[in-house]
Write a protein that holds these residues in place. Structure first.
Motif, mmCIF file in Angstrom:
data_model
loop_
_atom_site.group_PDB
_atom_site.id
_atom_site.type_symbol
_atom_site.label_atom_id
_atom_site.label_comp_id
_atom_site.label_asym_id
_atom_site.label_seq_id
_atom_site.Cartn_x
_atom_site.Cartn_y
_atom_site.Cartn_z
ATOM 1 N N PRO A 108 0.825 -1.215 0.000
ATOM 2 C CA PRO A 108 0.000 0.000 0.000
ATOM 3 C C PRO A 108 0.858 1.264 0.000
ATOM 4 N N GLY A 109 0.493 2.179 -0.875
ATOM 5 C CA GLY A 109 1.259 3.414 -1.019
ATOM 6 C C GLY A 109 2.288 3.365 -2.126
ATOM 7 N N ASP A 110 2.599 2.163 -2.626
ATOM 8 C CA ASP A 110 3.554 2.031 -3.729
ATOM 9 C C ASP A 110 2.893 2.412 -5.052
ATOM 10 N N GLU A 111 3.747 2.584 -6.047
ATOM 11 C CA GLU A 111 3.272 2.944 -7.375
ATOM 12 C C GLU A 111 3.829 1.952 -8.398
ATOM 13 N N LEU A 112 2.941 1.531 -9.285
ATOM 14 C CA LEU A 112 3.284 0.639 -10.389
ATOM 15 C C LEU A 112 3.276 1.468 -11.668
ATOM 16 N N LEU A 113 4.350 1.405 -12.424
ATOM 17 C CA LEU A 113 4.466 2.218 -13.635
ATOM 18 C C LEU A 113 4.671 1.324 -14.855
ATOM 19 N N PHE A 114 3.682 1.281 -15.739
ATOM 20 C CA PHE A 114 3.806 0.551 -17.002
ATOM 21 C C PHE A 114 4.496 1.456 -18.016
ATOM 22 N N VAL A 115 5.666 1.062 -18.439
ATOM 23 C CA VAL A 115 6.459 1.920 -19.337
ATOM 24 C C VAL A 115 6.223 1.569 -20.802
ATOM 25 N N THR A 116 5.485 0.495 -21.073
ATOM 26 C CA THR A 116 5.275 0.058 -22.460
ATOM 27 C C THR A 116 3.806 0.167 -22.862
ATOM 28 N N GLY A 117 3.114 1.146 -22.317
ATOM 29 C CA GLY A 117 1.729 1.372 -22.699
ATOM 30 C C GLY A 117 0.757 0.472 -21.954
ATOM 31 N N ARG A 118 -0.473 0.447 -22.461
ATOM 32 C CA ARG A 118 -1.539 -0.324 -21.826
ATOM 33 C C ARG A 118 -1.182 -1.802 -21.767
ATOM 34 N N PRO A 119 -1.361 -2.431 -20.604
ATOM 35 C CA PRO A 119 -1.145 -3.871 -20.530
ATOM 36 C C PRO A 119 -2.332 -4.613 -21.130
ATOM 37 N N ASP A 139 -7.512 -1.134 -4.906
ATOM 38 C CA ASP A 139 -8.289 -1.319 -3.685
ATOM 39 C C ASP A 139 -7.376 -1.442 -2.475
ATOM 40 N N TRP A 140 -6.157 -1.918 -2.697
ATOM 41 C CA TRP A 140 -5.183 -2.053 -1.620
ATOM 42 C C TRP A 140 -4.249 -0.849 -1.526
ATOM 43 N N GLY A 141 -4.573 0.221 -2.245
ATOM 44 C CA GLY A 141 -3.797 1.448 -2.095
ATOM 45 C C GLY A 141 -2.561 1.528 -2.962
ATOM 46 N N VAL A 142 -2.479 0.695 -3.989
ATOM 47 C CA VAL A 142 -1.371 0.770 -4.943
ATOM 48 C C VAL A 142 -1.849 1.565 -6.158
ATOM 49 N N THR A 143 -1.160 2.616 -6.489
ATOM 50 C CA THR A 143 -1.533 3.413 -7.657
ATOM 51 C C THR A 143 -0.788 2.901 -8.891
ATOM 52 N N THR A 144 -1.405 3.103 -10.038
ATOM 53 C CA THR A 144 -0.819 2.646 -11.299
ATOM 54 C C THR A 144 -0.797 3.795 -12.293
ATOM 55 N N LYS A 145 0.329 3.942 -12.967
ATOM 56 C CA LYS A 145 0.457 4.884 -14.069
ATOM 57 C C LYS A 145 0.815 4.114 -15.335
ATOM 58 N N ILE A 146 0.255 4.552 -16.445
ATOM 59 C CA ILE A 146 0.531 3.924 -17.734
ATOM 60 C C ILE A 146 1.039 5.002 -18.674
ATOM 61 N N VAL A 147 2.264 4.828 -19.160
ATOM 62 C CA VAL A 147 2.840 5.778 -20.105
ATOM 63 C C VAL A 147 2.655 5.220 -21.513
ATOM 64 N N PRO A 148 1.826 5.856 -22.331
ATOM 65 C CA PRO A 148 1.615 5.344 -23.693
ATOM 66 C C PRO A 148 2.914 5.329 -24.491
ATOM 67 N N LEU A 149 3.004 4.396 -25.412
ATOM 68 C CA LEU A 149 4.146 4.347 -26.310
ATOM 69 C C LEU A 149 4.059 5.474 -27.329
ATOM 70 N N LEU A 150 5.189 5.806 -27.923
ATOM 71 C CA LEU A 150 5.212 6.781 -28.999
ATOM 72 C C LEU A 150 4.576 6.188 -30.252
ATOM 73 N N ALA A 151 4.351 7.018 -31.232
ATOM 74 C CA ALA A 151 3.659 6.578 -32.446
ATOM 75 C C ALA A 151 4.386 5.437 -33.152
ATOM 76 N N ASP A 152 5.706 5.375 -33.021
ATOM 77 C CA ASP A 152 6.468 4.307 -33.678
ATOM 78 C C ASP A 152 6.587 3.044 -32.835
ATOM 79 N N GLY A 153 5.886 3.019 -31.674
ATOM 80 C CA GLY A 153 5.904 1.839 -30.819
ATOM 81 C C GLY A 153 7.047 1.783 -29.834
ATOM 82 N N SER A 154 7.852 2.842 -29.766
ATOM 83 C CA SER A 154 8.977 2.864 -28.825
ATOM 84 C C SER A 154 8.555 3.509 -27.509
#
Length: 422
Positions: A108-119, A139-154
């Motif tokens: 709880p309180g941690d952050e999950l960061l998806f660096v390759t776009g939507r899972p 629900d357990w207090g873990v936040t998630t951020k999703i960084v979309p990929l660039l147009a070329d998929g990188s």
């Protein structure tokens, strides 16, 4: 008249298939070398840990001192170049396995960061929303951020850098394309991500969803600096034989935490009767390099044939492969649906079943799936699925034999010819 039409198609098909196989022969030779190296790697891991017939014996109850299970974990760790691994039939799917890994290392309180776009769509409920009452990460207090990929998929490194905070605990990478028209990430590309992510957060945990990727290359993500990976046994590493299960591999402490989530704190991987599955999991791992090679060859062939017929394919036949998945784009919903139905029609199991789009749990759009498999949901076996939404893309994966994939491609093109799509 019908006989003449069929004869005409057979002659045309032979020409199309011959053209494609001549075109892709260099890619087939590359895949054969990968199969050899991975096969030797698996055999050497078996030999190192002295795998014997008695390791295949079934355990009961708690499964204390199940030596076959213990050695299986060691073999998997060596094959994946990891400090430790857990391999269990009790992990019911790739989503469950990934969930166990993430819940194991996040608090709880941690952050999950998806660096390759939507899972994958199926992970969205695992991520959840605050107060959803489902026991999701949110629900357990873990936040998630999703960084979309660039147009070329990188990877959008500026976006990733801006998203990192002092709460960022896990960097998540999805190796395979999922339901996206983008390149999958090679192990080399993932290896290049590692130092950049560690520079942003030295104590950040780098996690890779390895589903569909195992044995498509000579190296695995844990051999290029990734901290933790997870995958499903009814995909690549089960070799078409494992009837259920998943694996988690990586740094020893992280695998231990995931094991506590899989069972219970203080128990972890020390118990768990293998329910008579040990032999099939070992044998599936032994066969996996060869069968993954067969499936990849089938995808390369399908990409060439459909590209030659004017359809857009991703990856192209001459692209480097890092997973099983072959995406094919269609102009509308009808050919998309008929393609998936043709794959089902080409199956050895349930070929008489006609799949239709439906609202499948865990997915946000109607999905059509072809899965005439010996193992339910076994996507190392030939299968295809597609969200029925624009752009109309079918995702074909697997094939225990190259000949089966070739037969399915023929079946689809014959259907397309009959319906006027060609």
């Amino acid at each position: 008249m019908q006989g003449n039409i069929q004869l005409e198609f057979e002659e045309q098909w032979e020409q199309w298939a011959d053209e494609a196989e001549q075109l892709v022969s260099p890619q087939f030779r590359i895949m054969d070398k990968i199969v050899e190296k991975n096969q030797w790697k698996v055999i050497q891991a078996f030999q190192k840990h002295k795998v014997s017939d008695y390791h295949f014996a079934a355990s009961t109850g708690y499964g204390y001192n199940d030596r076959g299970r213990e050695v299986l974990d060691l073999v998997y760790a060596d094959v994946f170049g990891a400090e430790a691994a857990i391999v269990r039939p009790h992990l019911v799917s790739g989503t469950h396995t990934i969930s166990a890994a993430l819940f194991g290392v996040l608090r709880p309180g941690d952050e999950l960061l998806f660096v390759t776009g939507r899972p994958y769509d199926t992970l969205h409920k695992v991520i959840g929303k605050p107060g959803d009452g489902l026991g999701s990460l949110a629900d357990w207090g873990v936040t998630t951020k999703i960084v979309p990929l660039l147009a070329d998929g990188s990877v959008d490194w500026e976006g990733v850098s801006a998203a990192v905070t002092e709460r960022t605990k896990v960097f998540a990478i999805q190796r395979s394309r999922g339901y996206d028209w983008r390149p999958s990430f090679t192990v080399e590309q993932i290896g290049a991500m590692v130092p950049r992510l560690k520079a942003l957060r030295e104590d950040g945990i780098i996690f890779v969803d390895n589903c569909y990727g195992e044995f498509t290359e000579v190296l695995e993500p844990t051999q290029v600096g990734v901290d933790l990976i997870a995958g499903s046994l009814i995909k690549n590493p089960g070799g078409g034989i494992a009837t259920s299960g998943g694996y988690i591999a990586g740094k020893e402490r992280l695998v231990e935490l995931a094991a506590y989530r899989m069972t219970a704190p203080g128990i972890g991987g020390e118990v768990g009767a293998m329910l008579g599955t040990t032999r099939s999991i070992y044998q599936g791992l032994f066969l996996a390099p060869l069968l993954v090679g067969q499936a990849v060859k089938g995808s390369i062939f399908a990409s060439a044939v459909f590209a030659n017929r004017g359809f857009e394919t991703h990856p192209r036949w001459d692209d480097q492969r890092t997973d099983l998945i072959q995406a094919i784009r269609f102009p509308s919903a009808d050919p998309l649906i008929h393609f998936v139905q043709s794959v089902q029609k080409a199956a050895a199991v349930d070929s008489h079943v006609v799949p239709e789009p439906w609202d499948m749990p865990g997915y946000e759009h109607p999905v059509i799936m072809a899965a005439g498999t010996f193992i339910q949901g076994g996507s190392l076996e030939l299968s295809a699925d597609a969200p029925v939404r624009e752009p109309y893309i079918a995702y074909m994966q697997g094939g225990l034999t190259y000949a089966h994939v070739k037969f399915a491609v023929k079946q689809a093109l014959q259907e397309f010819k009959t319906r006027g799509y060609l």
